[in-house]
Design a protein around this motif. Structure first.
Motif, PDB file in Angstrom:
ATOM      1  N   THR A  32       0.829  -1.198   0.000  1.00 29.54           N
ATOM      2  CA  THR A  32       0.000   0.000   0.000  1.00 29.54           C
ATOM      3  C   THR A  32       0.868   1.255   0.000  1.00 29.54           C
ATOM      4  N   GLU A  33       1.933   1.231   0.801  1.00 28.68           N
ATOM      5  CA  GLU A  33       2.811   2.396   0.900  1.00 28.68           C
ATOM      6  C   GLU A  33       3.564   2.646  -0.403  1.00 28.68           C
ATOM      7  N   GLU A  35       2.631   1.752  -3.399  1.00 29.47           N
ATOM      8  CA  GLU A  35       1.654   2.204  -4.387  1.00 29.47           C
ATOM      9  C   GLU A  35       1.348   3.686  -4.206  1.00 29.47           C
ATOM     10  N   LYS A  36       1.112   4.082  -2.971  1.00 34.67           N
ATOM     11  CA  LYS A  36       0.807   5.486  -2.693  1.00 34.67           C
ATOM     12  C   LYS A  36       1.990   6.375  -3.069  1.00 34.67           C
ATOM     13  N   PHE A  39       2.111   6.895  -6.827  1.00 37.96           N
ATOM     14  CA  PHE A  39       1.090   7.827  -7.313  1.00 37.96           C
ATOM     15  C   PHE A  39       1.394   9.265  -6.889  1.00 37.96           C
ATOM     16  N   ILE A  40       1.982   9.446  -5.720  1.00 42.27           N
ATOM     17  CA  ILE A  40       2.401  10.794  -5.305  1.00 42.27           C
ATOM     18  C   ILE A  40       3.501  11.296  -6.235  1.00 42.27           C
ATOM     19  N   TYR A 115      -7.754   6.626 -11.997  1.00 38.79           N
ATOM     20  CA  TYR A 115      -7.576   6.317 -10.573  1.00 38.79           C
ATOM     21  C   TYR A 115      -7.165   7.545  -9.772  1.00 38.79           C
ATOM     22  N   ASN A 116      -7.703   7.656  -8.550  1.00 40.21           N
ATOM     23  CA  ASN A 116      -7.325   8.721  -7.625  1.00 40.21           C
ATOM     24  C   ASN A 116      -6.945   8.069  -6.297  1.00 40.21           C
ATOM     25  N   TYR A 117      -5.655   8.079  -5.998  1.00 40.09           N
ATOM     26  CA  TYR A 117      -5.169   7.411  -4.783  1.00 40.09           C
ATOM     27  C   TYR A 117      -5.694   8.064  -3.510  1.00 40.09           C
ATOM     28  N   LYS A 118      -6.148   9.312  -3.591  1.00 42.90           N
ATOM     29  CA  LYS A 118      -6.603  10.043  -2.408  1.00 42.90           C
ATOM     30  C   LYS A 118      -7.927   9.519  -1.863  1.00 42.90           C
ATOM     31  N   GLY A 120      -8.450   6.515  -1.083  1.00 40.33           N
ATOM     32  CA  GLY A 120      -8.137   5.491  -0.099  1.00 40.33           C
ATOM     33  C   GLY A 120      -8.397   4.067  -0.551  1.00 40.33           C
ATOM     34  N   ARG A 122      -7.271   0.810  -2.923  1.00 38.53           N
ATOM     35  CA  ARG A 122      -6.110   0.270  -3.639  1.00 38.53           C
ATOM     36  C   ARG A 122      -6.369   0.269  -5.136  1.00 38.53           C
TER      37      ARG A 122
END
Length: 129
Positions: A32-33, A35-36, A39-40, A115-118, A120, A122
């Motif tokens: 998860t980290e 991936e985030k 995307f950041i 996709y928008n990771y914000k 929350g 996956r």
């Protein structure tokens, strides 16, 4: 088609999908980290590209940022291919499994664009829809 050809085709398809799955197992899944963070990084790259509009070196910046975008997108999609394969296997039809995997990869590419990771969720959860 006789039984020998049917059996031979079935075995070939299974060998191909088994070899593909073995190669996928060598690629680590995204946490998860991770991936985030990817995307950041993608979002920051997009901000730099937008900020460079109108500058004299815009084409150079665009080339660099496009390369970054492609690398991030490819890493995310590649590292989620095991999930893609698992979804394709749900249909349990060895005749078309590699076709389903290919279509799933195209779907992941399209999902990446939206996709928008914000939110929350996956990426693979979003992509399945």
């Amino acid at each position: 088609m006789d039984i020998k050809n049917k059996t031979s085709n079935y075995l070939i398809r299974n060998v191909v999908s088994d070899n593909y799955l073995n190669e996928l197992r060598k690629i680590p899944m995204l946490s998860t980290e991770e991936e985030k963070a990817l995307f950041i990084k993608y979002e920051e790259s997009q901000v730099r590209l937008n900020a460079a509009k109108g500058l004299s070196n815009y084409e150079e910046v665009k080339s660099i940022e496009t390369k970054i975008h492609d690398e991030i997108r490819n890493e995310i999609i590649t590292r989620n291919q095991r999930f893609n394969f698992a979804v394709a296997k749900r249909y349990d039809n060895n005749d078309i499994i590699m076709d389903l995997v290919s279509i799933g990869a195209i779907g992941m590419y399209e999902a990446f664009q939206k996709y928008n990771y914000k939110e929350g969720v996956r990426f693979c959860t979003f992509a399945i829809w």
